[in-house]
Scaffold this motif. Structure first.
Motif, PDB file in Angstrom:
ATOM      1  N   LYS A  44      25.990  15.753  71.704  1.00  0.00           N
ATOM      2  CA  LYS A  44      25.836  17.052  71.719  1.00  0.00           C
ATOM      3  C   LYS A  44      24.617  17.730  71.733  1.00  0.00           C
ATOM      4  CE  LYS A  44      30.442  17.543  70.804  1.00  0.00           C
ATOM      5  NZ  LYS A  44      31.205  18.220  71.440  1.00  0.00           N
ATOM      6  N   ARG A  45      23.373  16.930  72.175  1.00  0.00           N
ATOM      7  CA  ARG A  45      22.073  17.322  71.879  1.00  0.00           C
ATOM      8  C   ARG A  45      21.701  18.388  72.793  1.00  0.00           C
ATOM      9  NH1 ARG A  45      19.247  13.337  68.676  1.00  0.00           N
ATOM     10  NH2 ARG A  45      20.303  11.613  68.477  1.00  0.00           N
ATOM     11  N   LEU A  46      22.232  18.445  73.943  1.00  0.00           N
ATOM     12  CA  LEU A  46      21.969  19.547  74.899  1.00  0.00           C
ATOM     13  C   LEU A  46      22.360  20.699  74.446  1.00  0.00           C
ATOM     14  CD1 LEU A  46      20.585  20.606  77.555  1.00  0.00           C
ATOM     15  CD2 LEU A  46      22.748  20.159  78.596  1.00  0.00           C
ATOM     16  N   VAL A  47      23.572  20.831  73.791  1.00  0.00           N
ATOM     17  CA  VAL A  47      24.361  22.164  73.381  1.00  0.00           C
ATOM     18  C   VAL A  47      23.571  22.425  72.117  1.00  0.00           C
ATOM     19  CG1 VAL A  47      26.283  22.823  72.394  1.00  0.00           C
ATOM     20  CG2 VAL A  47      26.439  21.513  74.265  1.00  0.00           C
ATOM     21  N   GLY A  48      23.171  21.288  71.240  1.00  0.00           N
ATOM     22  CA  GLY A  48      22.647  21.663  70.152  1.00  0.00           C
ATOM     23  C   GLY A  48      21.281  22.353  70.304  1.00  0.00           C
ATOM     24  N   SER A  49      20.419  21.986  71.154  1.00  0.00           N
ATOM     25  CA  SER A  49      19.193  22.499  71.719  1.00  0.00           C
ATOM     26  C   SER A  49      19.337  23.875  72.185  1.00  0.00           C
ATOM     27  CB  SER A  49      18.411  21.545  72.732  1.00  0.00           C
ATOM     28  OG  SER A  49      18.368  20.457  72.510  1.00  0.00           O
TER      29      SER A  49
END
Length: 147
Positions: A44-49
């Motif tokens: 979920k790193r892209l969405v979190g960024s």
């Protein structure tokens, strides 16, 4: 020491507010990108960024715009009061901006922030003057002998 590349004083405030907002949004976007990536779970790193950028970057941009607007307003006032444009106006503007932004914390906090703002702007102005003088040395005409 006049700067011909800058807008005249009333328009300078709006110009500096916009520039400060842009710098705050870009810097806040980069910082939020990294922070959102690090604080998000794997997968979920892209969405979190992206969520962190959308949430925090405009806030930081707004904070920068307030600082830039106050600084430019004080700078224009000091230029008008002193009838000259020199580094002392920027130093005083930095001190006044720091004092006003910390005014909610009380007199001692306001005075500390004024000192920090004035010292920081004095360092920035001093480095700018030193760089200008060092780079001007290379363009001085030297004595040449004709043989």
């Amino acid at each position: 020491m006049e700067e011909y590349a800058r807008e005249p004083c009333p328009y300078r405030i709006i110009d500096d507010c916009g520039g400060a907002f842009s710098m705050g949004c870009i810097g806040g976007g980069v910082f939020s990108l990294v922070k959102g990536y690090r604080n998000s779970p794997p997968g979920k790193r892209l969405v979190g960024s992206i969520t962190a950028i959308k949430t925090r970057a405009p806030v930081l941009g707004g904070n920068f715009a307030v600082w830039g607007g106050l600084f430019s307003t004080f700078d224009c006032c000091l230029i008008k009061l002193r009838n000259k444009e020199d580094p002392w106006n920027s130093i005083g503007s930095g001190a006044l901006t720091g004092a006003v932004l910390a005014a909610r914390g009380g007199l001692s906090s306001s005075l500390r922030s004024a000192a920090v703002g004035g010292i920081l702007l004095a360092l920035i102005e001093g480095v700018g003057i030193a760089i200008t003088r060092m780079t001007a040395e290379q363009f001085k005409p030297g004595w040449t002998t004709v043989s």
